[in-house]
Every structure is written in C-alpha cells, then in structure tokens.
Design a protein around this motif. Structure first.
Motif, PDB file in Angstrom:
ATOM      1  N   VAL A  33       7.934  11.634   7.425  1.00  0.00           N
ATOM      2  CA  VAL A  33       9.097  11.330   6.302  1.00  0.00           C
ATOM      3  C   VAL A  33       8.738  11.534   5.229  1.00  0.00           C
ATOM      4  O   VAL A  33       8.402  11.034   4.674  1.00  0.00           O
ATOM      5  N   ASP A  34       8.541  13.004   5.148  1.00  0.00           N
ATOM      6  CA  ASP A  34       7.742  12.833   3.426  1.00  0.00           C
ATOM      7  C   ASP A  34       9.072  12.805   2.168  1.00  0.00           C
ATOM      8  O   ASP A  34       9.564  13.616   1.656  1.00  0.00           O
ATOM      9  N   ASP A  35       9.180  11.369   2.558  1.00  0.00           N
ATOM     10  CA  ASP A  35      10.468  10.737   1.652  1.00  0.00           C
ATOM     11  C   ASP A  35       9.937   9.102   0.870  1.00  0.00           C
ATOM     12  O   ASP A  35       9.717   8.759   1.828  1.00  0.00           O
ATOM     13  N   ALA A  36      10.840   8.494  -0.436  1.00  0.00           N
ATOM     14  CA  ALA A  36       9.165   7.682  -0.616  1.00  0.00           C
ATOM     15  C   ALA A  36      10.913   6.270   0.439  1.00  0.00           C
ATOM     16  O   ALA A  36      10.410   5.571   0.206  1.00  0.00           O
ATOM     17  N   LYS A  37      12.108   7.236   0.000  1.00  0.00           N
ATOM     18  CA  LYS A  37      13.095   5.863   0.952  1.00  0.00           C
ATOM     19  C   LYS A  37      13.342   6.175   2.157  1.00  0.00           C
ATOM     20  O   LYS A  37      13.941   5.274   2.915  1.00  0.00           O
ATOM     21  N   TRP A  38      12.296   6.760   2.952  1.00  0.00           N
ATOM     22  CA  TRP A  38      11.856   6.539   4.224  1.00  0.00           C
ATOM     23  C   TRP A  38      11.888   4.865   4.722  1.00  0.00           C
ATOM     24  O   TRP A  38      12.478   4.948   5.898  1.00  0.00           O
ATOM     25  N   VAL A  39      10.494   4.823   4.701  1.00  0.00           N
ATOM     26  CA  VAL A  39      10.263   3.300   5.308  1.00  0.00           C
ATOM     27  C   VAL A  39      11.690   2.506   4.392  1.00  0.00           C
ATOM     28  O   VAL A  39      11.437   1.862   2.135  1.00  0.00           O
ATOM     29  N   ASN A  40      11.393   1.017   5.422  1.00  0.00           N
ATOM     30  CA  ASN A  40      12.775  -0.013   4.174  1.00  0.00           C
ATOM     31  C   ASN A  40      11.214  -0.664   3.635  1.00  0.00           C
ATOM     32  O   ASN A  40      10.460  -1.874   4.545  1.00  0.00           O
ATOM     33  N   GLN A  41      11.946  -0.734   2.411  1.00  0.00           N
ATOM     34  CA  GLN A  41      10.676  -1.961   1.146  1.00  0.00           C
ATOM     35  C   GLN A  41      11.306  -3.428   2.317  1.00  0.00           C
ATOM     36  O   GLN A  41      10.306  -4.589   1.943  1.00  0.00           O
TER      37      GLN A  41
END
Length: 402
Positions: A33-41
């Motif tokens: 998914v092209d969104d920086a918030k998709w992956v949980n940091q």
C-alpha cells in the motif's frame, strides 16, 4: 535503407511501449500500500498498566428477554444496566449488583419495530438518565428522545443533502455518541462502493445533529489510506466512543494504527494507538481495476489477520481501551469452522487520558466476545461467549499498575 530519422522513431516507440508495459505490470503485481502509515513503526511506549479481572456479573433473563449481543449501558445514578431486546423491541433495565430484571418498556409504542432474529441490529441508544433516553432507529432514520414515562420529548431526522452523507448505520453493540449539544451518527459501509478506491472518500462518515434545533452537518471522512487500495466492506466499519470530559469523538478504523479524534472546532487529531501484534493490515486488492469482491474472499481476508476494532472511553479512570481482533492462520481456515478449534488471543490496548499508549493486554478470544462491552464504575465489562437466552455473563476488568 531506412532513413535515420525513421529508425530513431521506431526505436523510440519500442522504448515507450517497453516502459508502459513495465509500469502496467508493476501496478498489476503491486503488493504494498503506497502510504507511509500502512506499516506499523511500533515505537516504544511506557508499558506500565495492565488489566486485572476483579469480578463477574450475571444478568438474569426471562422468556421474553433474549438479549445476547445487544447494546448495554451502565447508569451510575440508578446503579442499573440498560439494554434493548431487538427481537421484542423492549428497553430493559437490570440491577447492576444483583443482575435481576427491574423493568421493561415496550418501544413499539414509539413505532420502533422488532428486528428479526439473526439479522444485523441497526440501532443504538444512550441514556443521560431515566428521563432522557436517546434511541437511534436506523430503519426510520430517526433519533427519538423519550423518558421512562413513555413520553416522546423530541425526534431528530438523520439525513443530510450536504457532501454526500450516506445512510446512517450504527455498529452492533456500540453506544450512541451523545455530547452536551450534539448527536453523532456514523454511516454505513453498505452505502458505499467498497470495491473502488475513491468512493469511500467522496462520502462523509459521520453526521453531527444539533440537540437544540435538529440541524445536521457531515463532519468526518475516511483517512486517505483508504484511497490507496481496495479494502472491502468489513474494513470500512468504523468504531467510535465519546469522551464527555474533553468533548471529543474518538474513532478507531480497522486498518489504521492511529486513532482519529474529532474536536468540536472541526479539527481532527491523530494519535498513535497501534498494536504490537499488527504490523499492517492487508487489503483485498492492492490496486484498482475490475475487481469483483467475493464474500468468501473478504471473510478469509478478515479472519486471517488482526485488525483494530472497538474503542471505549472509561470516564471513571479517564482512560481508553482499543480492542484488537484475533486471527486464524490461512492454513487453518477450514479447520477453524470446527466448534473445538482454538483461535489465537485478541488484545486490549490501554491508553491514558492524553491518548498515549501505556499497555497492551492479551484476552482469550475463545472465551470473550468483542460485542456488547460497556463501562461501569467497577471497570470494563466484557461479555462471555457462553452467554445464552437464560443468563448473560460478564467479567469485569480494572486497570492496575504493573
């Protein structure tokens, strides 16, 4: 011999076609998914609080009070629990201490019709007191304000022609969000084309209705990550809770590691509230196209990964609980249909009054249900799956320091 300019043109055309094919296939094979918030940091957090079971409750039913997985609300001044029997359209009241039935009101006098057994429960309610009860009747798109003397005090129309507000539809088992001046109604994923990327963002998600004059306005839309993939209906079900101490509406989206907080001035804040068990939530399709969503595929996608569910505000301890679903390994999907299959634990994220994560606690998904939870003066009351038509069982949990 071909002139040079034609040879160059032919070569240029081949390059363009090659670039287009590479781009096309890269989109069709997209798996992110092209969104920086998709992956949980998964940033570190002060893991200082946990939940401890402190008591159990039993609500004693009778033959006309079938309440499994209905809405529940604790009324402090009366030390009572209110619920709604959707099968008979009756508002019922239990004594919190003894669990015995105190009284019932037939809501059919307000033209609130019974729901068929086994259907989705399109209603919610919130009682300020016995003399001020708001009931949202999704079927007629109305909120009715009444008292226990069976007087209708006011009716509110749930509709708006502004900004494409979709038909309202509450989450099963969720309290109706009512502030000192407004009623907040969430809209239905069923009113949106969830097989398309853009459609969820074109419609408003919540409707604010003025308690004083009944005027309404759409106020909230889906986060932008919803336009980055095709998520399906289940991932569009949003959960909310109202904080009367700070006058905030807090929303939990299934795919978002953040909570969205709506303030009365129209601002929306984001607060991280991600789970240590949720790296990311995968969509049904990573890119747009002629996708046909099959119900079986959507159920499989939902059950085989964890996602974010209900959010509850605890006014007695000035804290929040965000619930995270269990999941089933894909290889076990068929096995999970068996009644003796044991699923993985779900979890409860604890947040303090500033919406800072301060703990995450496992919860037995084979024992507890995430439907019909409520907050009492004792703690958070979570129903047991063994509840039946005779007794509804709850375990009560309280926050303690580690």
């Amino acid at each position: 011999m071909i002139p040079n300019r034609y040879a160059n043109s032919k070569q240029y055309l081949k390059i363009n076609i090659a670039v287009f094919l590479i781009y096309f296939f890269s989109l069709s094979c997209q798996n992110e998914v092209d969104d920086a918030k998709w992956v949980n940091q998964m940033p570190p957090y002060p893991d200082s609080l946990t939940l401890q079971k402190i008591s159990s409750k039993e609500l004693l039913l009778d033959s006309s009070t079938i309440l499994k997985y209905e809405n529940f609300q604790y009324i402090e001044n009366e030390n009572s629990i209110l619920s709604y029997n959707s099968l008979n359209s009756e508002l019922v009241c239990f004594d919190y201490t003894s669990g015995e039935l105190k009284w019932k009101i037939d809501l059919k006098i307000f033209k609130i019709r019974p729901r068929n057994k086994g259907t989705i429960k399109p209603y919610s309610f919130h009682a300020i007191s016995y003399d001020s009860i708001f009931f949202y009747d999704n079927i007629r798109s109305k909120v009715i304000l009444f008292d226990t003397a069976k007087n209708v005090l006011k009716e509110y129309v749930v509709a708006s022609k502004m900004n494409s507000y979709s038909k309202g539809n509450p989450v099963m088992g969720e309290d109706l969000a009512v502030s000192s001046d407004s009623i907040y109604i969430s809209s239905s994923p069923g009113g949106r084309n969830t097989s398309m990327m853009e459609s969820p963002l074109n419609n408003n998600l919540f409707l604010s209705i003025s308690i004083k004059d009944g005027n309404s306005k759409p106020i909230i839309r889906y986060p932008k990550i919803y336009r980055k993939a095709v998520w399906g209906t289940y991932s569009h079900i949003s959960y909310s809770t109202y904080n009367p101490n700070h006058n905030k509406l807090v929303i939990s989206f299934p795919i978002d590691h953040n909570l969205s907080v709506y303030k009365t001035n129209g601002e929306i804040e984001l607060h991280y509230a991600g789970s240590i068990h949720v790296s990311k939530v995968n969509p049904l399709f990573f890119s747009a196209g002629n996708n046909i969503i099959k119900q079986k595929d959507e159920i499989l996608n939902t059950l085989t990964q964890r996602s974010y569910k209900a959010i509850l505000y605890d006014k007695y301890r000035n804290a929040y609980y965000r619930f995270v679903s269990s999941s089933i390994p894909k290889r076990d999907y068929e096995l999970s249909q068996s009644s003796d299959y044991k699923v993985e634990p779900m979890s409860v994220i604890i947040l303090n009054s500033d919406l800072i994560k301060v703990g995450e606690v496992p919860l037995d998904a084979n024992k507890y249900s995430l439907i019909s939870m409520f907050i009492s003066k004792e703690g958070v009351c979570i129903p047991l799956k063994k509840s039946n038509d005779d007794v509804i069982y709850f375990d009560v949990f309280k926050i303690i320091r580690k």
